[in-house]
Design an enzyme around this catalytic site. Structure first.
Site, short mmCIF file in Angstrom:
data_model
loop_
_atom_site.label_atom_id
_atom_site.label_comp_id
_atom_site.label_asym_id
_atom_site.label_seq_id
_atom_site.Cartn_x
_atom_site.Cartn_y
_atom_site.Cartn_z
N THR A 158 0.83 -1.21 0.00
CA THR A 158 0.00 0.00 0.00
C THR A 158 0.86 1.26 0.00
OG1 THR A 158 -0.22 -0.43 2.35
CG2 THR A 158 -2.13 -0.91 0.98
N ARG A 217 -11.93 -0.99 -8.45
CA ARG A 217 -12.63 -2.09 -7.78
C ARG A 217 -14.00 -1.60 -7.29
NH1 ARG A 217 -9.24 -4.30 -3.64
NH2 ARG A 217 -8.72 -5.92 -5.13
P1 ADP Z 1 -5.23 -4.26 -6.07
O1 ADP Z 1 -4.43 -5.50 -6.29
O2 ADP Z 1 -4.45 -3.00 -6.28
O3 ADP Z 1 -5.97 -4.24 -4.76
P2 ADP Z 1 -6.81 -5.29 -8.29
O4 ADP Z 1 -5.77 -5.45 -9.32
O5 ADP Z 1 -7.29 -6.52 -7.60
O6 ADP Z 1 -6.38 -4.20 -7.21
O7 ADP Z 1 -8.05 -4.54 -8.99
C1 ADP Z 1 -9.36 -4.65 -8.52
C2 ADP Z 1 -10.34 -4.74 -9.67
O8 ADP Z 1 -10.41 -3.48 -10.31
C3 ADP Z 1 -9.93 -5.75 -10.73
O9 ADP Z 1 -10.73 -6.88 -10.67
C4 ADP Z 1 -10.15 -5.07 -12.05
O10 ADP Z 1 -11.34 -5.57 -12.66
C5 ADP Z 1 -10.38 -3.63 -11.73
N1 ADP Z 1 -9.29 -2.78 -12.24
C6 ADP Z 1 -8.21 -2.35 -11.56
N2 ADP Z 1 -7.46 -1.55 -12.31
C7 ADP Z 1 -8.06 -1.48 -13.51
C8 ADP Z 1 -7.75 -0.77 -14.71
N3 ADP Z 1 -6.67 0.03 -14.82
N4 ADP Z 1 -8.59 -0.92 -15.77
C9 ADP Z 1 -9.70 -1.69 -15.66
N5 ADP Z 1 -10.04 -2.36 -14.54
C10 ADP Z 1 -9.24 -2.26 -13.47
#
Ligand code: ADP
Length: 329
Positions: A158, A217
């Protein structure tokens, strides 16, 4: 960071997986990160070698896991997914590392929460693709060196400031993900609506994007809730009216503040007269770990100009008082 609050349950994870962009070209926004990463990947492909280790930092839900999967997909290599808290002992890490395939991507979420001995083992693995496996205990213990295939570590945290410098320095490429602006969130909403087969007006998409807390998300989660409402209470299409009515039912406020954001601001205003108050006191007041308040709620509140971090503690801005319909003392 409390995992459940951030990643949701199994149903949510399945829904998320379906909406995850698979390739870099589908990844919305974050142009700087995309351009830089694309260069790193192209260069690795040209050399036919695993790219440098990658560190991704930024608040939850901005795409760190997604990017790690994209890295593996773009390189056409497998990916192993684990997290810092899941690695209790150095031996756990040794088992994972020694079973990696050549060129595999190892995604280590919440890398700042790994145990110290595991962290030290990781230093050597990242630098020399080698680990020392300790066999036995006490004076008879021996270290057996083990060579590892070249792999790419993708670490997520984070905040990169939480990492000890020796770990941070071993990443060849570091990217910080920022909260998404309204246009990018609108693109996320429209893309997801297309994948889910939901009809949506531009105004409806804008409304959902505006209440998504700068976070893809959350945009996807709100879209699914609005879709429920549209199917039950309307003809299935998402218009501005439908989006507004649905989001009111789910108590998402017009700035997109979530339960924790509101609890933090509420405590700051009501219990501490707007501050200044120390982080740990504020965290106790809302019943959360200080780390969660600092890493999950505060970055957004600061960006929205509702909360300020000062040397004497956290203070509410006049916008925070106004948001709750109160006048600053
Ligand atoms: P983190 O790992 O940073 O907590 P994630 O990669 O799990 O976040 O992203 C959460 C959700 O948000 C994913 O399932 C995806 O569908 C969506 N998402 C995140 N970033 C993008 C992006 N740049 N474009 C489209 N969808 C995204």
């Amino acid at each position: 960071v409390s995992g459940a609050a951030v990643t949701g349950d199994a149903e949510e994870q399945a829904a998320e997986a379906a909406l995850r962009p698979k390739r870099l070209a589908e990844f919305v926004g974050q142009p700087k990160v995309r351009d830089q990463l694309s260069l790193v990947l192209d260069a690795a492909r040209l050399r036919g070698a695993a790219p440098d280790h990658v560190l991704l930092s930024g608040p939850p839900g901005l795409g760190k896991t997604t990017l790690s999967m994209i890295i593996a997909a773009e390189l056409a290599v497998p990916i192993r997914i684990t997290s810092g808290p899941a690695i209790q002992h150095a031996g756990d890490l040794a088992a994972i590392l020694s079973s990696l395939a050549e060129g595999e991507v190892l995604f280590l979420d919440e890398i700042h929460r790994m145990s110290r001995p595991a962290e030290e083992m990781l230093y050597m693995a990242m630098e020399d693709f080698r680990v020392d496996v300790i066999v036995g205990k006490g004076p008879g213990a021996t270290a057996i060196p083990l060579d590892l295939p070249p792999f790419t570590l993708v670490g997520a945290t984070t905040r990169s400031g939480l990492l000890p410098a020796p770990l941070r320095d071993r990443f060849g490429f570091t990217a910080h993900l920022e909260f998404y602006g309204p246009e990018d969130l609108e693109r996320v909403v429209n893309r997801s609506a297309r994948l889910l087969g939901v009809r949506i007006d531009p105004d409806g998409a804008r409304e959902i994007a505006g209440r998504s807390r700068g976070t893809p998300r959350i945009a996807n989660r709100l879209l699914r809730r609005v879709r429920d409402y549209a199917e039950v209470k309307a003809d299935g299409g998402v218009t501005l009216e439908v989006a507004r009515a649905a989001l009111d039912v789910y108590e998402v406020d017009e700035r997109g503040l979530d339960r924790l954001d509101r609890a933090v601001l509420h405590a700051l205003l009501k219990l501490f007269g707007g501050g200044p108050v120390g982080l740990s006191t504020l965290a106790v007041a809302v019943g959360e770990e200080a780390e969660t308040v600092e890493e999950v709620a505060e970055p957004f509140l600061v960006r929205e100009g509702l909360l300020a971090r000062t040397p004497r503690g956290r203070i509410a801005t006049s916008a925070a008082w106004a948001h709750f319909g109160l006048s600053a003392p």
